[in-house]
Scaffold this motif. Sequence first.
Motif, PDB file in Angstrom:
ATOM      1  N   SER A 180      39.175  21.424 141.020  1.00 14.12           N
ATOM      2  CA  SER A 180      40.481  22.018 141.349  1.00 14.12           C
ATOM      3  C   SER A 180      40.361  22.987 142.525  1.00 14.12           C
ATOM      4  O   SER A 180      41.254  23.056 143.372  1.00 14.12           O
ATOM      5  CB  SER A 180      41.112  22.710 140.132  1.00 14.12           C
ATOM      6  N   VAL A 181      39.244  23.718 142.593  1.00 14.71           N
ATOM      7  CA  VAL A 181      39.024  24.635 143.716  1.00 14.71           C
ATOM      8  C   VAL A 181      38.887  23.833 145.010  1.00 14.71           C
ATOM      9  O   VAL A 181      39.520  24.154 146.023  1.00 14.71           O
ATOM     10  CB  VAL A 181      37.788  25.535 143.477  1.00 14.71           C
ATOM     11  N   MET A 182      38.098  22.777 144.981  1.00 12.43           N
ATOM     12  CA  MET A 182      37.909  21.959 146.177  1.00 12.43           C
ATOM     13  C   MET A 182      39.232  21.325 146.612  1.00 12.43           C
ATOM     14  O   MET A 182      39.558  21.322 147.804  1.00 12.43           O
ATOM     15  CB  MET A 182      36.840  20.897 145.928  1.00 12.43           C
ATOM     16  N   ASP A 183      39.991  20.829 145.667  1.00 12.36           N
ATOM     17  CA  ASP A 183      41.293  20.231 145.983  1.00 12.36           C
ATOM     18  C   ASP A 183      42.230  21.264 146.605  1.00 12.36           C
ATOM     19  O   ASP A 183      42.850  21.015 147.638  1.00 12.36           O
ATOM     20  CB  ASP A 183      41.931  19.641 144.725  1.00 12.36           C
ATOM     21  N   ILE A 208      36.200  31.391 134.774  1.00 14.90           N
ATOM     22  CA  ILE A 208      35.130  31.421 135.759  1.00 14.90           C
ATOM     23  C   ILE A 208      35.195  30.111 136.557  1.00 14.90           C
ATOM     24  O   ILE A 208      35.591  29.080 136.029  1.00 14.90           O
ATOM     25  CB  ILE A 208      33.756  31.583 135.065  1.00 14.90           C
ATOM     26  N   TRP A 209      34.847  30.166 137.811  1.00 19.52           N
ATOM     27  CA  TRP A 209      34.747  28.957 138.648  1.00 19.52           C
ATOM     28  C   TRP A 209      33.466  29.027 139.478  1.00 19.52           C
ATOM     29  O   TRP A 209      33.384  28.578 140.603  1.00 19.52           O
ATOM     30  CB  TRP A 209      36.002  28.770 139.516  1.00 19.52           C
ATOM     31  N   ASP A 210      32.445  29.584 138.838  1.00 16.82           N
ATOM     32  CA  ASP A 210      31.155  29.842 139.454  1.00 16.82           C
ATOM     33  C   ASP A 210      30.539  28.603 140.099  1.00 16.82           C
ATOM     34  O   ASP A 210      29.883  28.700 141.131  1.00 16.82           O
ATOM     35  CB  ASP A 210      30.199  30.417 138.407  1.00 16.82           C
ATOM     36  N   ASP A 211      30.782  27.425 139.524  1.00 16.16           N
ATOM     37  CA  ASP A 211      30.179  26.211 140.071  1.00 16.16           C
ATOM     38  C   ASP A 211      30.734  25.850 141.452  1.00 16.16           C
ATOM     39  O   ASP A 211      30.148  25.038 142.163  1.00 16.16           O
ATOM     40  CB  ASP A 211      30.326  25.035 139.102  1.00 16.16           C
ATOM     41  N   ALA A 212      31.838  26.473 141.854  1.00 16.50           N
ATOM     42  CA  ALA A 212      32.423  26.221 143.178  1.00 16.50           C
ATOM     43  C   ALA A 212      32.135  27.356 144.162  1.00 16.50           C
ATOM     44  O   ALA A 212      32.419  27.225 145.354  1.00 16.50           O
ATOM     45  CB  ALA A 212      33.928  26.026 143.056  1.00 16.50           C
ATOM     46  N   SER A 213      31.576  28.439 143.707  1.00 13.65           N
ATOM     47  CA  SER A 213      31.397  29.636 144.544  1.00 13.65           C
ATOM     48  C   SER A 213      30.590  29.381 145.801  1.00 13.65           C
ATOM     49  O   SER A 213      30.971  29.800 146.894  1.00 13.65           O
ATOM     50  CB  SER A 213      30.732  30.760 143.750  1.00 13.65           C
ATOM     51  N   GLU A 214      29.463  28.723 145.656  1.00 13.71           N
ATOM     52  CA  GLU A 214      28.616  28.481 146.826  1.00 13.71           C
ATOM     53  C   GLU A 214      29.299  27.510 147.794  1.00 13.71           C
ATOM     54  O   GLU A 214      29.248  27.696 149.009  1.00 13.71           O
ATOM     55  CB  GLU A 214      27.252  27.939 146.409  1.00 13.71           C
ATOM     56  N   ASP A 272      33.337  37.360 144.054  1.00 11.86           N
ATOM     57  CA  ASP A 272      32.293  38.198 144.659  1.00 11.86           C
ATOM     58  C   ASP A 272      31.076  37.368 145.071  1.00 11.86           C
ATOM     59  O   ASP A 272      30.475  37.613 146.112  1.00 11.86           O
ATOM     60  CB  ASP A 272      31.873  39.311 143.709  1.00 11.86           C
ATOM     61  N   LYS A 273      30.728  36.373 144.253  1.00 11.48           N
ATOM     62  CA  LYS A 273      29.596  35.513 144.590  1.00 11.48           C
ATOM     63  C   LYS A 273      29.885  34.749 145.883  1.00 11.48           C
ATOM     64  O   LYS A 273      29.022  34.654 146.760  1.00 11.48           O
ATOM     65  CB  LYS A 273      29.303  34.538 143.457  1.00 11.48           C
ATOM     66  N   SER A 274      31.100  34.224 146.023  1.00  8.84           N
ATOM     67  CA  SER A 274      31.462  33.511 147.261  1.00  8.84           C
ATOM     68  C   SER A 274      31.335  34.423 148.469  1.00  8.84           C
ATOM     69  O   SER A 274      30.802  34.040 149.504  1.00  8.84           O
ATOM     70  CB  SER A 274      32.895  32.975 147.185  1.00  8.84           C
ATOM     71  N   LEU A 275      31.832  35.632 148.338  1.00 12.56           N
ATOM     72  CA  LEU A 275      31.812  36.569 149.463  1.00 12.56           C
ATOM     73  C   LEU A 275      30.415  37.112 149.756  1.00 12.56           C
ATOM     74  O   LEU A 275      30.149  37.550 150.874  1.00 12.56           O
ATOM     75  CB  LEU A 275      32.787  37.715 149.201  1.00 12.56           C
ATOM     76  N   SER A 276      29.526  37.063 148.773  1.00 13.58           N
ATOM     77  CA  SER A 276      28.172  37.602 148.971  1.00 13.58           C
ATOM     78  C   SER A 276      27.370  36.796 149.989  1.00 13.58           C
ATOM     79  O   SER A 276      26.408  37.297 150.557  1.00 13.58           O
ATOM     80  CB  SER A 276      27.413  37.653 147.642  1.00 13.58           C
TER      81      SER A 276
END
Length: 134
Positions: free
Chosen positions: A35-38, A65-71, A104-108
């Motif tokens: 859903s994040v990628m879409d 959580i959507w941690d699997d899409a963060s990177e 925060d993980k994405s922005l890190s």
Amino acid sequence: MRGLILTEEPHITIGYDVVEDILLVDWKGNQTKESVMDGCERMLVHLKKYRISKVLNDNTHVTSIWDDASEWVAVDWFPRMHKAGCNFFAWVYSPNLYSKLSADKSLSFGVKGIVATTFDDLETANAWLKAMDL
């Protein structure tokens, strides 16, 4: 959502504030990598079409959580968003702690070329975007 509605799906609504020239993104509910990628791909279409340089990214309705899409967001999507013309990105946190940690993980990883700032409320984020000039 104020402005012109461009996309409305169960997981995301994307609008365009024509007066302020801001892409308005309202993420909703449980988010997955898919859903994040879409949603991100849909945002890119509108950024390019309307040549928008400011994004108000509202996560206040995200419940998971959507941690699997963060990177992926950091490494793949942010550079493509910048290439599409985004220069300012206001990220409004979800009240869900795990969603906030995902943001925060994405922005890190760093956001080269885009001034990205996090906020706890929409009003402050919107005011910040309005004050950003190219």
